[in-house]
Design a protein around this motif. Structure first.
Motif, PDB file in Angstrom:
ATOM      1  N   GLU A   1       0.827  -1.202   0.000  1.00 39.71           N
ATOM      2  CA  GLU A   1       0.000   0.000   0.000  1.00 39.71           C
ATOM      3  C   GLU A   1       0.868   1.261   0.000  1.00 39.71           C
ATOM      4  OE1 GLU A   1      -3.186   0.024  -0.420  1.00 39.71           O
ATOM      5  OE2 GLU A   1      -3.278  -2.166  -0.421  1.00 39.71           O
ATOM      6  N   ILE A   2       1.945   1.235   0.761  1.00 41.21           N
ATOM      7  CA  ILE A   2       2.861   2.375   0.810  1.00 41.21           C
ATOM      8  C   ILE A   2       3.545   2.569  -0.540  1.00 41.21           C
ATOM      9  CG2 ILE A   2       5.040   3.163   1.821  1.00 41.21           C
ATOM     10  CD1 ILE A   2       4.055   1.764   4.445  1.00 41.21           C
ATOM     11  N   VAL A   3       3.988   1.478  -1.142  1.00 45.40           N
ATOM     12  CA  VAL A   3       4.655   1.566  -2.446  1.00 45.40           C
ATOM     13  C   VAL A   3       3.694   2.116  -3.492  1.00 45.40           C
ATOM     14  CG1 VAL A   3       5.703   0.227  -4.299  1.00 45.40           C
ATOM     15  CG2 VAL A   3       6.319  -0.237  -1.916  1.00 45.40           C
ATOM     16  N   ARG A   4       2.459   1.656  -3.465  1.00 46.39           N
ATOM     17  CA  ARG A   4       1.474   2.149  -4.433  1.00 46.39           C
ATOM     18  C   ARG A   4       1.240   3.649  -4.249  1.00 46.39           C
ATOM     19  NH1 ARG A   4      -3.845   3.461  -4.645  1.00 46.39           N
ATOM     20  NH2 ARG A   4      -4.885   3.142  -6.667  1.00 46.39           N
ATOM     21  N   ALA A   5       1.138   4.085  -3.009  1.00 48.07           N
ATOM     22  CA  ALA A   5       0.822   5.485  -2.742  1.00 48.07           C
ATOM     23  C   ALA A   5       1.973   6.413  -3.064  1.00 48.07           C
ATOM     24  CB  ALA A   5       0.407   5.662  -1.287  1.00 48.07           C
ATOM     25  N   THR A   6       3.196   5.987  -2.771  1.00 46.79           N
ATOM     26  CA  THR A   6       4.357   6.867  -2.881  1.00 46.79           C
ATOM     27  C   THR A   6       5.192   6.634  -4.129  1.00 46.79           C
ATOM     28  OG1 THR A   6       5.826   5.358  -1.674  1.00 46.79           O
ATOM     29  CG2 THR A   6       4.525   6.920  -0.361  1.00 46.79           C
ATOM     30  N   GLY A   7       5.066   5.459  -4.723  1.00 49.85           N
ATOM     31  CA  GLY A   7       5.915   5.111  -5.854  1.00 49.85           C
ATOM     32  C   GLY A   7       7.343   4.792  -5.463  1.00 49.85           C
ATOM     33  N   ARG A   8       7.598   4.553  -4.174  1.00 49.12           N
ATOM     34  CA  ARG A   8       8.963   4.325  -3.691  1.00 49.12           C
ATOM     35  C   ARG A   8       9.113   2.912  -3.150  1.00 49.12           C
ATOM     36  NH1 ARG A   8      10.636  10.060  -0.766  1.00 49.12           N
ATOM     37  NH2 ARG A   8       9.275  11.392  -2.023  1.00 49.12           N
ATOM     38  N   THR A   9      10.228   2.279  -3.510  1.00 52.03           N
ATOM     39  CA  THR A   9      10.513   0.938  -3.013  1.00 52.03           C
ATOM     40  C   THR A   9      11.835   0.868  -2.253  1.00 52.03           C
ATOM     41  OG1 THR A   9      11.616   0.298  -5.086  1.00 52.03           O
ATOM     42  CG2 THR A   9       9.236  -0.154  -4.903  1.00 52.03           C
ATOM     43  N   ASN A  10      12.556   1.985  -2.121  1.00 52.29           N
ATOM     44  CA  ASN A  10      13.830   1.913  -1.407  1.00 52.29           C
ATOM     45  C   ASN A  10      13.574   1.668   0.075  1.00 52.29           C
ATOM     46  OD1 ASN A  10      14.321   4.597   0.240  1.00 52.29           O
ATOM     47  ND2 ASN A  10      13.357   5.204  -1.690  1.00 52.29           N
ATOM     48  N   ALA A  11      14.510   0.958   0.680  1.00 49.36           N
ATOM     49  CA  ALA A  11      14.317   0.470   2.044  1.00 49.36           C
ATOM     50  C   ALA A  11      14.066   1.595   3.038  1.00 49.36           C
ATOM     51  CB  ALA A  11      15.525  -0.358   2.474  1.00 49.36           C
ATOM     52  N   MET A  12      14.834   2.671   2.972  1.00 48.22           N
ATOM     53  CA  MET A  12      14.720   3.727   3.961  1.00 48.22           C
ATOM     54  C   MET A  12      13.346   4.387   3.912  1.00 48.22           C
ATOM     55  SD  MET A  12      16.104   5.286   6.475  1.00 48.22           S
ATOM     56  CE  MET A  12      17.868   4.944   6.381  1.00 48.22           C
ATOM     57  N   ASP A  13      12.879   4.728   2.713  1.00 55.37           N
ATOM     58  CA  ASP A  13      11.569   5.363   2.616  1.00 55.37           C
ATOM     59  C   ASP A  13      10.469   4.456   3.154  1.00 55.37           C
ATOM     60  OD1 ASP A  13      11.984   7.963   1.617  1.00 55.37           O
ATOM     61  OD2 ASP A  13      12.282   7.218  -0.402  1.00 55.37           O
ATOM     62  N   VAL A  14      10.525   3.194   2.814  1.00 58.25           N
ATOM     63  CA  VAL A  14       9.477   2.274   3.270  1.00 58.25           C
ATOM     64  C   VAL A  14       9.553   2.081   4.781  1.00 58.25           C
ATOM     65  CG1 VAL A  14       8.624  -0.097   3.114  1.00 58.25           C
ATOM     66  CG2 VAL A  14       9.302   1.125   1.039  1.00 58.25           C
ATOM     67  N   GLN A  15      10.753   1.973   5.329  1.00 60.89           N
ATOM     68  CA  GLN A  15      10.902   1.813   6.779  1.00 60.89           C
ATOM     69  C   GLN A  15      10.336   3.011   7.537  1.00 60.89           C
ATOM     70  OE1 GLN A  15      15.110   1.286   6.922  1.00 60.89           O
ATOM     71  NE2 GLN A  15      15.045  -0.899   6.448  1.00 60.89           N
ATOM     72  N   ILE A  16      10.574   4.212   7.030  1.00 69.11           N
ATOM     73  CA  ILE A  16      10.045   5.416   7.673  1.00 69.11           C
ATOM     74  C   ILE A  16       8.527   5.476   7.535  1.00 69.11           C
ATOM     75  CG2 ILE A  16       9.975   7.944   7.531  1.00 69.11           C
ATOM     76  CD1 ILE A  16      12.944   7.809   6.669  1.00 69.11           C
ATOM     77  N   ALA A  17       8.017   5.108   6.380  1.00 64.66           N
ATOM     78  CA  ALA A  17       6.587   5.224   6.126  1.00 64.66           C
ATOM     79  C   ALA A  17       5.761   4.206   6.898  1.00 64.66           C
ATOM     80  CB  ALA A  17       6.320   5.083   4.622  1.00 64.66           C
ATOM     81  N   LEU A  18       6.327   3.049   7.206  1.00 65.57           N
ATOM     82  CA  LEU A  18       5.543   1.983   7.839  1.00 65.57           C
ATOM     83  C   LEU A  18       4.869   2.414   9.145  1.00 65.57           C
ATOM     84  CD1 LEU A  18       7.642  -1.202   7.061  1.00 65.57           C
ATOM     85  CD2 LEU A  18       5.174  -0.937   6.674  1.00 65.57           C
ATOM     86  N   PRO A  19       5.606   2.937  10.134  1.00 59.26           N
ATOM     87  CA  PRO A  19       4.909   3.336  11.365  1.00 59.26           C
ATOM     88  C   PRO A  19       3.915   4.468  11.142  1.00 59.26           C
ATOM     89  CG  PRO A  19       7.239   3.936  11.458  1.00 59.26           C
ATOM     90  CD  PRO A  19       7.065   3.062  10.270  1.00 59.26           C
ATOM     91  N   LEU A  20       4.212   5.380  10.213  1.00 61.06           N
ATOM     92  CA  LEU A  20       3.256   6.442   9.903  1.00 61.06           C
ATOM     93  C   LEU A  20       1.963   5.855   9.348  1.00 61.06           C
ATOM     94  CD1 LEU A  20       5.558   9.086   8.162  1.00 61.06           C
ATOM     95  CD2 LEU A  20       4.632   9.198  10.471  1.00 61.06           C
ATOM     96  N   TYR A  21       2.098   4.938   8.420  1.00 56.62           N
ATOM     97  CA  TYR A  21       0.918   4.331   7.801  1.00 56.62           C
ATOM     98  C   TYR A  21       0.093   3.566   8.822  1.00 56.62           C
ATOM     99  CZ  TYR A  21      -1.955   1.598   4.591  1.00 56.62           C
ATOM    100  OH  TYR A  21      -3.012   1.042   3.929  1.00 56.62           O
ATOM    101  N   LEU A  22       0.745   2.767   9.643  1.00 59.77           N
ATOM    102  CA  LEU A  22       0.002   1.907  10.560  1.00 59.77           C
ATOM    103  C   LEU A  22      -0.662   2.680  11.689  1.00 59.77           C
ATOM    104  CD1 LEU A  22       2.481  -1.093  10.529  1.00 59.77           C
ATOM    105  CD2 LEU A  22       0.158  -1.053   9.589  1.00 59.77           C
ATOM    106  N   VAL A  23      -0.006   3.733  12.186  1.00 58.60           N
ATOM    107  CA  VAL A  23      -0.670   4.534  13.212  1.00 58.60           C
ATOM    108  C   VAL A  23      -1.814   5.331  12.592  1.00 58.60           C
ATOM    109  CG1 VAL A  23       0.733   6.642  13.126  1.00 58.60           C
ATOM    110  CG2 VAL A  23      -0.262   5.901  15.283  1.00 58.60           C
ATOM    111  N   ALA A  24      -1.625   5.840  11.384  1.00 56.25           N
ATOM    112  CA  ALA A  24      -2.690   6.605  10.724  1.00 56.25           C
ATOM    113  C   ALA A  24      -3.875   5.717  10.383  1.00 56.25           C
ATOM    114  CB  ALA A  24      -2.146   7.268   9.458  1.00 56.25           C
ATOM    115  N   GLU A  25      -3.602   4.493  10.004  1.00 53.43           N
ATOM    116  CA  GLU A  25      -4.669   3.544   9.705  1.00 53.43           C
ATOM    117  C   GLU A  25      -5.559   3.325  10.927  1.00 53.43           C
ATOM    118  OE1 GLU A  25      -4.447  -0.497   7.158  1.00 53.43           O
ATOM    119  OE2 GLU A  25      -3.505  -0.627   9.133  1.00 53.43           O
ATOM    120  N   ARG A  26      -4.930   3.185  12.105  1.00 58.90           N
ATOM    121  CA  ARG A  26      -5.707   3.007  13.331  1.00 58.90           C
ATOM    122  C   ARG A  26      -6.482   4.286  13.681  1.00 58.90           C
ATOM    123  NH1 ARG A  26      -5.176   0.202  18.135  1.00 58.90           N
ATOM    124  NH2 ARG A  26      -4.534  -1.538  16.801  1.00 58.90           N
ATOM    125  N   VAL A  27      -5.826   5.423  13.524  1.00 60.56           N
ATOM    126  CA  VAL A  27      -6.485   6.702  13.804  1.00 60.56           C
ATOM    127  C   VAL A  27      -7.724   6.867  12.927  1.00 60.56           C
ATOM    128  CG1 VAL A  27      -6.211   9.200  13.507  1.00 60.56           C
ATOM    129  CG2 VAL A  27      -4.463   7.888  14.721  1.00 60.56           C
TER     130      VAL A  27
END
Length: 376
Positions: free
Chosen positions: A194-220
């Motif tokens: 879902e993060i890759v689709r939204a951002t167009g990014r597959t590099n490890a650092m971007d995905v690692q940073i985005a994961l906690p943002l996505y999961l906390v926002a999903e719960r919110v």
């Protein structure tokens, strides 16, 4: 137009003011502009790129805030405008119209007063309706939470992570209720595509940073909130990085001074904010980033180096602004980068190795990320 009225953006364009008192803006502007020496419809994006904006060279009038809506999307660079051409018109190029000001350093008292007034003013101005706070226990998110005293606080991470423990301590000290979103490996595997689709990014650092943002926002979002208030921008603006504190002896910066190194990391914000905003929107919330408001940016740019960091203490002026607003332990607290504090980076690496992508391989986590997308 998102983030500001068309009239305010048009006035900023005519005056050349890069910080016209907004929290960022982007969109289509129909204007008569003496500055651009031509009239018409333009795409515009603020100087820090706080609102992502995209166009498609193959489609003369196509543009969107969401790159997934376009074929061959291209980002409009921060601080640029681009005229939209008609179906039979000639192609145009993006033109830079705003750049960050370079003010001389204020004297200490004026600098500290400006930061305190701007930071406290902007966090207290956040619309509290349907808003939650991303809360890691550091001074950045704690100041945001202090400005919205009735908003619920959320922290995300794996069980036993630094962020969860720090957030619990800070929430107790501040008398705030805390919602803990604990990750599992299945959460990571589900969220990565879902993060890759939204951002167009597959590099490890971007995905690692985005994961906690996505999961906390999903719960919110699931809990019924429309906005997530975040502390983004504080590290860049106020000297939160070790490489800034160690300038000019750190190979990761080119500048010879702390102020110069700070401007270098501020220049990375447009790329970071595009990732973060697209990630949060994909999860169902709109971000609110009061520490990135023009008022705060202007105050931060006027700080002398020794009020950014003295080599040992970082974000000095921001911590001074928190005095009397936050408990002393919270104002002084250090935090880890979200991908490490939440353990998202460690556990994504672990999943990659379990799937056969060993560390000896080039970009093993990135290869694993791409495999999750391909096999979905």
């Amino acid at each position: 137009m998102r983030g500001a009225s068309p009239d305010r953006v048009a006035a900023a364009l005519d005056s050349g003011d890069p910080l016209p008192g907004t929290a960022g803006f982007a969109g289509r502007l129909d204007i008569e502009s003496s500055t651009l020496s031509r009239d018409g419809s333009f795409l515009v994006r603020d100087v820090l790129g706080r609102q992502p904006l995209f166009f498609s060279p193959a489609e003369p009038t196509a543009w969107s805030f969401d790159p997934t809506e376009l074929d061959d999307p291209r980002r409009l660079p921060a601080g640029h405008v681009r005229q939209l051409r008609s179906e039979d018109g000639e192609d145009t190029e993006s033109q830079q119209v705003w750049s960050l000001p370079e003010p001389p350093a204020f004297d200490d008292e004026a600098a500290l007063d400006a930061v305190r007034d701007a930071v406290l003013g902007r966090v207290r101005a956040v619309d509290a309706d349907d808003t939650a706070v991303a809360f890691s226990g550091g001074v950045d998110s704690a100041l945001v939470a202090a400005g919205i005293p009735d908003a619920p606080c959320y922290v995300a991470g794996f069980e036993g992570s630094h962020d969860i423990e720090a957030a619990r301590d800070a929430a107790e000290a501040m008398g705030r209720d805390l919602h803990v979103v604990e990750f599992t490996h299945d959460d990571l595997k589900r969220a990565v595509p879902e993060i890759v689709r939204a951002t167009g990014r597959t590099n490890a650092m971007d995905v690692q940073i985005a994961l906690p943002l996505y999961l906390v926002a999903e719960r919110v979002a699931a809990d019924g909130y429309d906005r997530l208030a975040v502390g983004q921008g504080a590290d860049e603006l106020f000297g939160g990085y070790a490489k800034v504190a160690n300038a000019p002896d750190d190979h990761r910066v080119d500048a010879e001074t702390v102020r110069g190194a700070t401007r270098e990391v501020v220049a990375t914000l447009p790329d970071q904010l595009e990732r973060d905003v697209l990630t949060l929107r994909a999860a169902g919330v709109e971000p609110a980033a009061p520490l990135l408001h023009d008022d705060v940016v202007a105050a931060a740019l006027g700080l002398p180096g020794h009020l950014l960091t003295d080599g040992d203490e970082r974000k000095i002026s921001l911590r001074r602004a928190a005095a009397g607003v936050l408990p002393d332990d919270v104002a002084a607290a250090d935090k880890k980068a979200v991908q490490y504090g939440s353990l998202a980076a460690r556990e994504l690496d672990r999943l990659a190795r379990r799937a056969g992508f060993k560390r000896r391989m080039d970009d093993h986590v990135g290869q694993y990320v791409r495999s999750l997308v391909e096999n979905r």
